[in-house]
Design an enzyme around this catalytic site. Structure first.
Site, PDB file in Angstrom:
ATOM      1  CG  ASP A 160      10.015   6.036  12.000  1.00 51.94           C
ATOM      2  OD1 ASP A 160      10.135   6.660  13.065  1.00 51.94           O
ATOM      3  OD2 ASP A 160      10.956   5.869  11.208  1.00 51.94           O
TER       4      ASP A 160
ATOM      5  NE  ARG B 180      15.256   3.958  11.320  1.00 52.19           N
ATOM      6  CZ  ARG B 180      14.550   3.137  10.559  1.00 52.19           C
ATOM      7  NH1 ARG B 180      14.833   1.844  10.519  1.00 52.19           N
ATOM      8  NH2 ARG B 180      13.550   3.598   9.838  1.00 52.19           N
TER       9      ARG B 180
ATOM     10  CD  GLU C 131      13.620   7.324  10.241  1.00 53.11           C
ATOM     11  OE1 GLU C 131      14.432   6.425  10.056  1.00 53.11           O
ATOM     12  OE2 GLU C 131      12.896   7.771   9.332  1.00 53.11           O
TER      13      GLU C 131
ATOM     14  CG  ASP D  55       5.511   4.773   9.242  1.00 53.90           C
ATOM     15  OD1 ASP D  55       5.640   5.583   8.309  1.00 53.90           O
ATOM     16  OD2 ASP D  55       6.383   3.962   9.543  1.00 53.90           O
TER      17      ASP D  55
ATOM     18  CD1 TRP E  53       4.954   8.882   5.007  1.00 54.69           C
ATOM     19  CD2 TRP E  53       4.281   7.743   3.218  1.00 54.69           C
ATOM     20  NE1 TRP E  53       5.613   7.663   4.998  1.00 54.69           N
ATOM     21  CE2 TRP E  53       5.218   6.944   3.913  1.00 54.69           C
ATOM     22  CE3 TRP E  53       3.714   7.207   2.054  1.00 54.69           C
ATOM     23  CZ2 TRP E  53       5.597   5.670   3.484  1.00 54.69           C
ATOM     24  CZ3 TRP E  53       4.093   5.952   1.623  1.00 54.69           C
ATOM     25  CH2 TRP E  53       5.014   5.197   2.339  1.00 54.69           C
TER      26      TRP E  53
ATOM     27  CD  GLU F 267      12.213   0.252   8.736  1.00 54.42           C
ATOM     28  OE1 GLU F 267      13.174  -0.076   9.465  1.00 54.42           O
ATOM     29  OE2 GLU F 267      12.107   1.366   8.193  1.00 54.42           O
TER      30      GLU F 267
ATOM     31  CG  HIS G 164       9.022   0.412  11.484  1.00 60.25           C
ATOM     32  ND1 HIS G 164      10.143   1.065  11.933  1.00 60.25           N
ATOM     33  CD2 HIS G 164       8.605   1.091  10.387  1.00 60.25           C
ATOM     34  CE1 HIS G 164      10.397   2.094  11.134  1.00 60.25           C
ATOM     35  NE2 HIS G 164       9.469   2.136  10.192  1.00 60.25           N
TER      36      HIS G 164
HETATM   37  C1  RAM Z   1      11.632   5.519   6.879  1.00 55.70           C
HETATM   38  C2  RAM Z   1      10.772   4.903   7.906  1.00 55.70           C
HETATM   39  C3  RAM Z   1       9.321   5.233   7.867  1.00 55.70           C
HETATM   40  C4  RAM Z   1       8.831   5.479   6.481  1.00 55.70           C
HETATM   41  C5  RAM Z   1       9.728   6.416   5.721  1.00 55.70           C
HETATM   42  C6  RAM Z   1       9.314   6.660   4.308  1.00 55.70           C
HETATM   43  O1  RAM Z   1      12.490   6.444   7.377  1.00 55.70           O
HETATM   44  O2  RAM Z   1      10.884   3.528   7.701  1.00 55.70           O
HETATM   45  O3  RAM Z   1       8.621   4.176   8.401  1.00 55.70           O
HETATM   46  O4  RAM Z   1       7.540   6.009   6.528  1.00 55.70           O
HETATM   47  O5  RAM Z   1      11.026   5.957   5.718  1.00 55.70           O
END
Ligand code: RAM
Length: 917
Positions: free
Chosen positions: A503, A507, A509, A516, A568, A779, A800
């Site tokens: 994504d 960060r 993550e 995505d 998703w 994002e 993103h």
């Molecule tokens: C966040 C990220 C990601 C998204 C999810 C649901 O952590 O932005 O892109 O798919 O949430």
């Protein structure tokens, strides 16, 4: 110039001319050999290949005399000199077919380590044969766990129990080595290697490869990828040394939620098997086992993906990877046996490498530090060459964008420390490039350098890292901001294709978020040759699928919470289908069909009377949400039901492509039932939303997935137009709705409106971010503002790729190249020229070769240049009234459809001119 009335005559005349020409020179011709030979998902002469049942593909050369293939002959042998006449593994014989891609291997079964040679020839449309191609080869890796004699080896770094950010157990990086003696000269040597962690391997002081962050990110409880290297030239007769640096990587490092399904508290380990054939024919093997030694007291004191590195040069151990080193103070490693529940398989896509170098364009000194501006948001590491004083610590910080007052902003990295440190052991210029971390940044801040020296731009280079793929297409236009958008899309891809599709890259993550990936996948296929990247990740998706068919939020599953989200999880039907359309590789559908079926069953499990109640992230980050939050205003029930229907439909189409009639019928039936339930539950008689808030996305889903009866469609379209008008013709869509806008408006013949949305300068729009200085896709539609700075929300990545999904429409409709038959066997060239553009062009390396479309408008004259690769045909849809056609090979008018002239064209180069109304 030809008037319209002359047009037919012109076409016939040209065809006749070509025919006569060809007939006159029909002597004994031997055509140029096939080119670009690849196996499976586009591998060229791979070493350590993963599949004993590969497919073969080639391209026909671009020649006047080669329009299509009428037959091929492919030969496969275990040694080069057997080709072409005595192939011992497989001789396809002459196959009468136009298929030149994804030919299944059908010979003797192949074994681990086996080296295989192959070549191919073809016959053209006139049955003239070609030369044999060059001989290509591949060598298999270790295909199963049984091939491994090595043991997992490493130090117990868990015992130090150092707790880092968010109290995660931190493993110190370790250095492992093994000396061995050979009494003979080596003829050939292969290093098979992998790690639970990330590694860098050196033999006799020389780097084995330039790969970084290997072996990459898979679900470590299911499958670990292994690498194969040809190290023949690195091995010496007599004494040798192999050294491995090992760090946590994704295996035992921090992952957002900290509880993946594998035990990430276990210390990293390496698995090494060096197999050598000596000049006298004997075999030698060196494996990782308890005879190896290690230390965690080397220069790399800390390495973590989110947090960065600490490198202390006081701890450097000169020559530790050579014979000239005494490891008597090192500790013997601990070993564990290979666990047969975890598959060891050769890596099935390309490794991450240093791909691009960026030099700073600007430097600014600020409060004892210096900031380097690369003017491009990128992902990778810095290479620093900086003067330092003994004992000082260089601190390297990163930022995607500065605050408007010029201060360094790192809040959007959240808990990722994303900082590297280098401790100098002497005065002088140091050189350092972090090894086991990566960062997302456009700015680099250095402090702690020798401040008697004036900072220079060449102190820092941005090393851009991503999975080693090449560009696969181009897009260009007369509009600077549209070109910037294309560039932002490409940089979003580079930044988030670091071994898995992520994504975001900066960060705490950086996970394989399925939603995505679902929206961006098709666009990525135009920009880069990422088929192997997707095929590999899809294997991880299959492996991550739960018993009840759920697909985890992220793959590899970093959370282990056994819940799926609609929109998703549907990545598992959408990506196989959309990528199949772009490759034509039926094997990809075969591989994923069972997963698709299980996912549709999961939708069914999470629905009542075909109306979904599946959890959903919904239309993630839709702007102006009436009820606040991140999930937008479209109900999760509507979204879930729409994706239920869509996944059923794609599964039906897949069954059809695979020739599975019964299953096709079954899933078509599911699609019908779910769409009916969708219509009944959410729409009134007039085609207006009756349940929940009326949103652009609710209409987009209904229209894009064709969920409404014919009589309501028109009204639903009008309602969508009304919603757009209410928003001053601006989008109000998040992750799920945005990619559907272009498709739906195009189907509605509203390309004018789509152009307007695309060229909007104000929020929310693609150009809004460009006006704020974006060099990647963000994002949020408003992640940053030139005056106000960063959006205060903590979840705010400036890299993103999701909204970059518009790329698909840019290439297919502005540029104008789309697949009409899977794999571009039939291509549709149908650009839509609109203001403010005066020209646009796209090119794509299709499985058959390069296709391109390039147009220009001058006054009301439209000019279109088209290149159609061999062994395909194209349907060219020309706007306006045709005036002339040049350099045509074979062209046939098809229809005059809705004012657009359509032609069937054969491989070749064409130039069309028409008059626009
Ligand atoms: C966040 C990220 C990601 C998204 C999810 C649901 O952590 O932005 O892109 O798919 O949430």
């Amino acid at each position: 110039m030809f008037k319209k009335s002359n047009f037919k005559f012109f076409v016939y005349a040209v065809s006749a001319f070509i025919f006569l020409n060809m007939a006159s020179c029909k002597e004994q011709v031997v055509l140029r050999a096939p080119e670009n030979l690849t196996i499976s998902e586009g591998f060229e002469n791979p070493l350590g290949f993963y599949d004993a049942n590969p497919t073969f593909s080639w391209k026909l050369p671009v020649l006047e005399t080669v329009k299509s293939q009428s037959a091929y002959h492919l030969v496969v042998a275990s040694s080069e000199d057997m080709l072409p006449d005595n192939p011992d593994l497989w001789d396809s014989g002459k196959q009468v077919t136009d298929q030149s891609v994804w030919i299944n291997y059908d010979g003797k079964s192949l074994q681990s380590r086996q080296k295989v040679y192959w070549q191919v020839k073809y016959w053209n449309q006139d049955e003239e044969g070609s030369n044999w191609s060059e001989i290509n080869h591949f060598e298999l890796g270790l295909l199963s766990n049984e091939d491994w004699k090595a043991q997992w080896a490493g130090l117990d770094t868990a015992k130090d129990s150092i707790r880092g950010r968010e109290k995660v157990l931190i493993h110190k990086p370790q250095y492992l080595r093994k000396g061995f003696e050979l009494s003979n000269d080596v003829a050939s040597a292969r290093l098979y290697i992998t790690a639970k962690g990330v590694f860098d391997v050196v033999i006799n002081g020389q780097d084995v490869s330039d790969d970084v962050m290997s072996p990459g990110f898979t679900s470590y409880d299911i499958r670990i990828e292994t690498l194969t290297y040809d190290v023949t030239d690195l091995i010496e007769s007599g004494q040798n040394t192999i050294g491995v640096e090992l760090a946590s990587g994704w295996y035992s490092g921090r992952l957002l939620w900290g509880n993946p399904p594998w035990d990430n508290t276990i210390s990293p380990k390496v698995l090494v098997q060096l197999e050598m054939t000596m000049k006298d024919g004997s075999k030698e093997i060196v494996i990782s086992d308890k005879t190896w030694k290690g230390t965690s007291n080397g220069p790399l004191q800390f390495a973590e993906i989110y947090d960065g590195e600490i490198y202390d040069s006081n701890f450097e151990m000169p020559n530790w990877t050579t014979n000239n080193f005494d490891d008597k103070n090192w500790t013997p490693v601990e070993v564990t046996q290979i666990d047969n529940h975890v598959k060891l398989e050769p890596k099935r896509h390309t490794t991450v490498k240093d791909k691009i170098k960026l030099v700073p364009e600007e430097i600014v000194k600020k409060n004892g530090a210096v900031i380097f501006n690369l003017k491009q948001n990128m992902v990778g590491v810095p290479l620093v060459k900086v003067p330092m004083k003994k004992g000082d610590t260089l601190k390297i910080r990163f930022s995607e964008m500065l605050s408007p007052d010029g201060t360094f902003y790192t809040d959007n990295y959240r808990s990722a420390h994303s900082t590297d440190y280098y401790v100098a052991s002497e005065n002088g210029t140091i050189e350092y490039q972090p090894k086991f971390t990566f960062h997302g940044f456009s700015y680099i801040e250095l402090s702690g350098y020798d401040d008697s020296k004036e900072p220079q731009k060449d102190w820092v280079t941005g090393i851009v890292q991503f999975s080693d793929f090449e560009e696969n297409g181009t897009f260009n236009s007369s509009h600077e901001k549209l070109n910037q958008l294309q560039s932002n899309i490409v940089w979003g891809l580079r930044g988030n294709f670091l071994d898995i599709p992520t994504d975001c890259p900066q960060r705490n993550e950086r996970l394989g978020w399925t939603g995505d990936a679902q929206v961006f996948g098709p666009t990525s296929m135009f920009n880069a040759d990422v088929y192997k990247f997707w095929a590999s990740w899809l294997q991880s998706v299959r492996e991550a699928q739960l018993e009840d068919g759920a697909i985890p939020w992220t793959v590899p599953d970093a959370r282990g919470n056994k819940i799926a989200s609609s929109g998703w999880g549907d990545v598992c039907t959408i990506i196989p289908w959309k990528i199949y359309l772009r490759t034509g590789d039926i094997g990809f559908l075969e591989d994923n069909f069972e997963m698709m079926k299980k996912w549709v069953a999961h939708h069914e499990l999470k629905s009542k009377d075909y109306v979904s109640n599946m959890m959903s992230f919904s239309d993630w980050l839709q702007p102006f949400p009436e009820e606040g939050g991140t999930r937008g205003d479209t109900s999760k029930e509507l979204i879930g039901t729409a994706f239920f229907a869509h996944s059923a439909e794609l599964t039906a189409k897949t069954a059809e492509a695979l020739g599975k009639k019964e299953e096709q019928g079954k899933y078509e039936e599911v699609f019908k039932k779910v769409s009916k339930a969708f219509d009944k539950a959410f729409f009134d008689e007039s085609g207006k939303l009756k349940e929940g808030l009326e949103t652009q996305t609710s209409y987009l889903l209904a229209l894009a997935f064709e969920l409404l009866p014919e009589n309501k469609r028109k009204n639903a379209e009008d309602n969508l137009l009304r919603k757009l008008e209410d928003a001053d013709n601006h989008l109000r869509t998040g992750f799920l709705g945005t990619p559907l806008l272009s498709q739906v408006l195009d189907d509605m013949d509203k390309t004018d409106l789509m152009y307007q949305l695309l060229f909007n300068e104000t929020y929310p729009s693609w150009f809004y971010s460009i006006n704020q200085g974006a060099t990647t896709i963000w994002e949020r539609w408003n992640s940053y503002d030139k005056e106000k700075g960063y959006n205060p929300m903590s979840m705010n990545s400036l890299n993103h790729y999701a909204y970059g999904a518009i790329g698909e429409w840019m290439y297919e409709r502005i540029g104008g190249i789309a697949p009409l038959e899977a794999g571009y066997k039939v291509i549709r060239i149908a650009p839509v020229p609109k203001e403010p553009l005066t020209s646009a062009s796209a090119s794509l390396n299709t499985p058959y070769g390069e296709a391109s479309s390039s147009w220009e408008v001058k006054g009301n004259e439209f000019q279109l240049q088209v290149v159609v690769p061999p062994n395909t045909t194209a349907k060219v849809v020309l706007p306006g009234t045709p005036e002339s056609i040049e350099e045509t090979n074979s062209i046939e008018p098809i229809t005059n459809e809705a004012g657009n002239y359509e032609f069937l064209v054969q491989p070749g180069t064409y130039s069309f001119t028409s008059k626009l109304p």
